[in-house]
Structures are given as structure tokens and as C-alpha cells.
Design a protein around this motif. Sequence first.
Motif, short mmCIF file in Angstrom:
data_model
loop_
_atom_site.label_atom_id
_atom_site.label_comp_id
_atom_site.label_asym_id
_atom_site.label_seq_id
_atom_site.Cartn_x
_atom_site.Cartn_y
_atom_site.Cartn_z
N GLN A 58 -2.21 10.95 -0.97
CA GLN A 58 -3.08 10.28 -1.96
C GLN A 58 -4.56 11.05 -2.21
O GLN A 58 -5.17 11.62 -1.14
N ALA A 59 -5.16 10.83 -3.05
CA ALA A 59 -6.43 11.35 -3.40
C ALA A 59 -7.54 10.56 -2.83
O ALA A 59 -7.49 9.39 -2.89
N ASP A 74 -7.12 7.09 -4.51
CA ASP A 74 -6.32 7.30 -6.06
C ASP A 74 -7.31 6.59 -6.90
O ASP A 74 -6.70 5.92 -8.00
N ARG A 76 -9.33 4.11 -6.62
CA ARG A 76 -9.51 2.52 -6.40
C ARG A 76 -10.34 2.56 -5.19
O ARG A 76 -10.18 2.92 -4.18
N GLN A 113 -7.48 15.13 0.34
CA GLN A 113 -6.24 14.47 0.25
C GLN A 113 -6.12 13.63 1.55
O GLN A 113 -6.48 14.01 2.54
N ARG A 121 0.19 3.02 3.21
CA ARG A 121 -0.42 3.55 1.93
C ARG A 121 -1.46 2.53 1.56
O ARG A 121 -1.62 1.25 2.06
#
Length: 122
Positions: A58-59, A74, A76, A113, A121
Amino acid sequence: MTLGFSPEFVPLIVNGTKIHTIRTGQRWSVGQAICFCTNEFQGELRSFRPDGVVTAVQAIRITAGPGPSVCEVDGRPLPDAELAELARRDGFESPAQLRQFFMDNYELPFVGQLVHWTTARY
């Protein structure tokens, strides 16, 4: 690929507390093999647990601001409770400690990352 850790994180990975890691760049992708290593003795890599596989990437973006750190995954922004969980799962006692680590070791904002080897997640 080798995923190197500072010795202080090794027990947290082995006991399952640290379940992901935050890295610079864009070199990790789902399905890559992970060799969990530490560089305990200058120049010598030591594997400390069985190899794993990247299950998700995930970014992540960490910024410093007046007040609590801002962390986006991501794109958010994470609410406080989720940010506290991310910090704990990454081996830190609090979001403030995570932010301080990144302030001390990287230029903020940090962009990189979040590399997973479990099903967690954000």
C-alpha cells in the motif's frame, strides 16, 4: 529479496507484533519472496525467521504538522484509532513514536510503501 531490519525490530517480528514494514521507493510488489534479515554485525546479514511472501503493498505518506502526525494509506487519511493500530503493528508504541522515527531518519513528508506479509490492511 532481502528485507533488512534493525535488531530492535527482530523480536517484534518473531513474536508477531510487527506485521508489516514501511519502506522508501517503489521496489516491492505482491508475490515477491521476502528474506527477513538483520545486519547485526557490520556487513553480515543474518536471517532471523523463515522466508515470507509480500501479500500486499500500500502507498503510504507520513507528514509532520502542528499536532498529531498525518498518515495516509492509499491516499486515505487514517483516523486516530487506525493510525494507532498501524503504529503498533509496525513496532512503535504510539503514532508519535512512529512520526519521530521518520522525522529522525527521513525527510518529511515521507512517501513510500507499506509492505505486508500478513492479511492485515488499512
